[in-house]
Enzyme design. Structure first.
Site, short mmCIF file in Angstrom:
data_model
loop_
_atom_site.label_atom_id
_atom_site.label_comp_id
_atom_site.label_asym_id
_atom_site.label_seq_id
_atom_site.Cartn_x
_atom_site.Cartn_y
_atom_site.Cartn_z
N LYS A 110 0.83 -1.21 0.00
CA LYS A 110 0.00 0.00 0.00
C LYS A 110 0.87 1.25 0.00
CE LYS A 110 -4.33 -1.91 1.10
NZ LYS A 110 -5.18 -2.46 2.08
N LYS A 189 -3.57 -12.32 -9.11
CA LYS A 189 -4.29 -12.92 -7.99
C LYS A 189 -5.69 -12.30 -7.89
CE LYS A 189 -4.77 -11.64 -3.39
NZ LYS A 189 -5.08 -12.06 -2.04
N LYS A 192 -10.28 -8.48 -3.98
CA LYS A 192 -11.23 -7.37 -3.92
C LYS A 192 -10.56 -6.07 -4.34
CE LYS A 192 -12.62 -9.50 0.11
NZ LYS A 192 -12.10 -9.51 1.47
#
Ligand code: ADP
Ligand code: TRP
Length: 321
Positions: A110, A189, A192
């Protein structure tokens, strides 16, 4: 043997969640005492909409019960219904080196993407360690992406035991090789956060459209496709179709004379049938919120009864009592 796993209510659950974590968790229900929870505290590190969290938490409860979690066999609860976990998280955090957390994938990914990182996200693995250690868990069934978190849990538990004397059980991750990484519709992968998911309980038309829209190479149906095993629709088909069907379609692609349109149609049909019974159960559960709330309340009471003495053990070991 105690088995534990959790899932965040951070979005709609997808085939990666199902094959990577939920199905193994459901199968393990008969192998020991299983605890499964909805990690709503964890979802606070990345989701900041209260109504959305409430809705997602409810949806995860319905999804998991519909997919076979049996409250007669397992303890199913909401993480925040056992607030003892936040106290244990504090105890553990004081023995967790900054350098360990700096290696964390989710934090590193992130911050590399320029997403502002809050302290909760940085400390995420410590709360996860508390989840696992609070119940003397032996086995933690998860997808491959969570392996690092379970290893951090082991490191933290070992450190605590060395510092304050034997207190925690050292857990083992359990990762199924065949479903360790379910690919998304873009080949990365399935996640969400990448917008590449096929939802477990997706709406029929929208999901068909999504599957028919998967991009493939430009080979015509007639051309043989010797690399069919690498095709992501083939990989997904092998998960949702009855044994042998995926391999048979793979063979037809290899031989030539079978096109990508037919492949995607087959994928949609088998996906839809795979979850037909669960879809029916989910609709029944959604119509019976009192039952679902009752399951979660009972689960929380049972989980707390296990957690309290273990937290006490850690408080005593560390000199708080
Ligand atoms: P997401 O990446 O979609 O946010 P989570 O991190 O909430 O998913 O994962 C919940 C559980 O599902 C974890 O045990 C994780 O390992 C598993 N999981 C998620 N995506 C996949 C995938 N593509 N393949 C296998 N397991 C997965
Ligand atoms: N971090 C896990 C995930 O994103 C969810 C989780 C929280 C978990 N606590 C846990 C998984 C404890 C296993 C054990 O998927």
């Amino acid at each position: 043997m105690r088995i534990l796993s959790g899932i965040q209510p951070s979005g709609t659950l997808h085939l990666g969640n199902y094959f990577g974590m939920m199905r193994p968790a459901v199968e393990l229900q008969d192998k020991g005492e299983a605890l499964y929870f909805i990690a709503d505290y964890h979802s606070m590190t990345s989701l900041f909409d209260a109504a959305q969290r409430r809705k997602n938490t409810w949806d995860v409860a319905l999804d998991f019960l519909a997919c076979g979690l049996d409250p007669k066999k397992s303890i199913f609860f909401r993480q925040s219904d056992v607030p003892e976990v936040t106290e244990l998280s504090w105890l553990l955090s004081t023995l967790t080196p900054m350098s360990l957390l700096e290696k964390g994938h989710s934090f590193k990914d992130k911050s590399a993407k320029g997403i502002p990182v809050n302290h909760g996200l940085f400390a995420y693995p410590v709360l996860m360690a508390a989840d696992i250690l609070l119940y003397d868990s032996n086995i933690v069934p998860v997808g491959k992406d969570q392996k690092q978190h379970v290893e951090m849990t082991r490191d933290i538990a070992i450190k605590f035991n060395e510092q304050y004397g034997p207190t925690f059980v050292i857990p083992e991750p359990q990762i199924r090789e065949e479903t360790a990484l379910v690919p998304g519709i873009d080949g990365q992968k399935m996640s969400k956060s990448y917008g590449n998911t096929i939802e477990i309980f997706g709406e029929e038309k929208a999901t068909r459209k999504k599957i028919m829209g998967i991009t493939m190479d430009s080979r015509t149906p007639a051309e043989p496709k010797p690399d069919a095993d690498k095709n992501l629709a083939v990989q997904l088909l092998k998960l949702v179709a009855p044994a042998g069907v995926g391999a048979e379609i793979e063979e037809r692609l290899r031989a030539g004379g079978f096109g990508y349109g037919d492949l995607k149609k087959a994928l949609f049909e088998h996906y839809w049938n795979h979850f037909a019974a669960a879809r029916q159960r989910r609709a029944e559960l959604a119509a019976n919120p009192d039952y679902v709330n009752g399951v979660l309340a009972e689960g929380a009471a049972k989980a707390r009864a296990i957690a309290r003495p273990i937290l006490k053990r850690a408080r005593q070991a560390s000199g708080l009592e």
